[in-house]
Design a protein around this motif. Structure first.
Motif, short mmCIF file in Angstrom:
data_model
loop_
_atom_site.label_atom_id
_atom_site.label_comp_id
_atom_site.label_asym_id
_atom_site.label_seq_id
_atom_site.Cartn_x
_atom_site.Cartn_y
_atom_site.Cartn_z
N UNK A 1 45.92 50.17 47.20
CA UNK A 1 46.01 51.32 46.29
C UNK A 1 46.65 50.97 44.95
N UNK A 2 46.45 49.76 44.49
CA UNK A 2 46.89 49.37 43.15
C UNK A 2 45.77 49.60 42.15
N UNK A 3 46.17 49.92 40.94
CA UNK A 3 45.24 49.94 39.82
C UNK A 3 45.44 48.64 39.05
N UNK A 4 44.34 48.00 38.64
CA UNK A 4 44.40 46.68 38.01
C UNK A 4 43.96 46.77 36.56
N UNK A 5 44.77 46.16 35.69
CA UNK A 5 44.42 46.04 34.28
C UNK A 5 44.26 44.56 33.93
N UNK A 6 43.12 44.21 33.37
CA UNK A 6 42.92 42.87 32.84
C UNK A 6 43.25 42.90 31.36
N UNK A 7 44.21 42.08 30.97
CA UNK A 7 44.63 42.00 29.57
C UNK A 7 44.16 40.67 29.00
N UNK A 8 43.40 40.73 27.91
CA UNK A 8 42.89 39.52 27.27
C UNK A 8 43.80 39.15 26.10
N UNK A 9 44.43 37.99 26.20
CA UNK A 9 45.33 37.55 25.13
C UNK A 9 44.59 36.76 24.06
N UNK A 10 43.40 36.32 24.36
CA UNK A 10 42.48 35.78 23.36
C UNK A 10 41.10 36.32 23.72
N UNK A 11 40.78 37.53 23.24
CA UNK A 11 39.60 38.26 23.72
C UNK A 11 38.30 37.47 23.71
N UNK A 12 38.09 36.66 22.68
CA UNK A 12 36.83 35.92 22.59
C UNK A 12 36.65 34.97 23.77
N UNK A 13 37.77 34.53 24.38
CA UNK A 13 37.71 33.65 25.54
C UNK A 13 37.86 34.38 26.86
N UNK B 1 40.46 48.25 35.14
CA UNK B 1 40.24 48.47 33.71
C UNK B 1 40.35 47.14 32.98
N UNK B 2 39.34 46.83 32.19
CA UNK B 2 39.38 45.65 31.32
C UNK B 2 39.68 46.13 29.91
N UNK B 3 40.83 45.74 29.38
CA UNK B 3 41.17 46.10 28.01
C UNK B 3 40.43 45.15 27.08
N UNK B 4 39.38 45.63 26.46
CA UNK B 4 38.53 44.77 25.65
C UNK B 4 38.93 44.75 24.18
N UNK B 5 39.56 45.81 23.72
CA UNK B 5 39.94 45.84 22.31
C UNK B 5 41.13 44.90 22.08
N UNK B 6 41.21 44.27 20.92
CA UNK B 6 42.38 43.44 20.62
C UNK B 6 43.65 44.28 20.59
#
Length: 360
Positions: A218-230, A248-253
């Motif tokens: 029952x966890x919610x997962x957030x993927x954080x991109x620290x270099x979005x292009x990669x 949730x994938x955070x796609x915006x910088x």
């Protein structure tokens, strides 16, 4: 009007890498707080964005004319921080940054290596280049003991001192942290910060498995991109395969402050990017490190943080052991992170630079 003190900063800036941008942000903040009438010029891949984001001047890091003019007009050149002197990511990295330092030396400017992580250095010519230039700069600050030992083994005579990564000096924006908490609206959340690497198929497989396991708890997962292009493409691939609304994938910088605020709202993180782990420490958020580079092991070991897996050894069973332990011991894991870093140590380079420039 007071004469401006001009400082040029050289590093991996303007490439939309949150970790390196956080380094720059921290250095600029400390310089502005400690040296009056300072003018900062950053060598950047994206000068316009850098100038706008940090209220500094910036020039193209690949334009020889602009670089020479900036260094000729400055009082001091900062090289760093980050992992500038290593030849794993590219054979061009060490020659580039040492060439910039050599220009400072050539024009008789003060030159300081700022909280750098040194190595790995695999090519003998690069070792000779480091020895030649490092023996000519005014002072060297490195961010870990292994970097200091490595330079000392090369007979570097310049003073070498350890000072933690400048990102440790960043502070949480509590208003922003509260806003993101309301945005998340979920009690049990985990942040995952991954990046491409050689054994990418295995990394994706294991992170997909551990994500499925966390969702079952029952966890919610957030993927954080620290270099979005990669990073974003890998995160999307995992999220698509699991097809779950609690991913949730955070796609915006994200800005540096936003990245830190998100990190503070997670119960714990799984981090492959070094500065995701550093931000977790700042926010007292327990972290499990996936180490693809000795720089991660060096810093985690110095801080006595045991939750590490070498990326070549990554497996679901190994990662699950760390995840289960952290979940069962969240409070004690948070407490271990309190006051882990001494702000005085982080500010050593700034105090030295101030004395060097202003003779305080």
């Amino acid at each position: 009007m007071d004469k401006k003190t001009r400082v040029v900063i050289s590093g991996y800036y303007g490439f939309d890498n949150t970790g390196d941008e956080a380094i720059l942000f921290a250095i600029i903040n400390m310089l502005k707080a400690n040296i009056k009438s300072i003018e900062i010029i950053v060598l950047s891949n994206d000068p316009e964005s850098t100038a706008l984001a940090y209220k500094v001047k910036a020039v193209n890091r690949f334009n020889p004319h602009s670089i020479i003019n900036a260094i000729k007009s400055c009082d001091l050149l900062i090289s760093g921080g980050g992992s500038l002197l290593q030849d794993v990511t590219s054979l061009k990295t060490i020659p580039y940054y040492l060439f910039i330092a050599q220009l400072g030396i050539l024009f008789r400017k003060k030159v300081v290596f700022y909280s750098q992580g040194i190595g790995p250095v695999n090519h003998i010519i690069n070792k000779h280049l480091i020895r030649y230039i490092a023996n000519k700069v005014n002072y060297i600050f490195v961010r870990d003991k292994k970097s200091k030992l490595f330079l000392e083994s090369m007979a570097i005579k310049t003073n070498i001192e350890i000072s933690p990564d400048p990102v440790f000096a960043l502070k949480l924006d509590h208003t922003l942290t509260f806003q993101i908490k309301k945005e998340i609206r979920y009690k049990k959340t985990v942040g995952i910060y991954i990046r491409p690497w050689k054994n990418q198929a295995q990394i994706i497989k294991v992170i997909t498995q551990i994500s499925a396991y966390l969702l079952s708890l029952d966890y919610k997962i957030y993927f954080i991109s620290m270099q979005p292009i990669q990073d974003t493409q890998i995160a999307r691939q995992i999220a698509t395969s699991l097809k779950n609304n609690n991913i949730t994938v955070i796609e915006r910088p994200l800005t540096i402050s936003e990245t830190l605020a998100f990190t503070a709202n997670f119960e714990f993180i799984i981090g492959m990017r070094l500065h995701s782990l550093i931000m977790a420490i700042i926010a007292n958020t327990p972290a499990i490190a996936l180490s693809y580079d000795p720089k991660i092991e060096n810093i985690m070991n110095e801080l006595h943080i045991d939750h590490q897996i070498k990326i070549e050894d990554i497996s679901f069973s190994a990662l699950k052991l760390h995840v289960d332990y952290v979940i069962e011991n969240l409070e004690s894991e948070r407490n271990k992170l309190i006051d882990l870093i001494d702000i005085k140590d982080i500010q050593k380079p700034i105090h030295y630079i101030r004395k060097l420039l202003l003779d305080y």
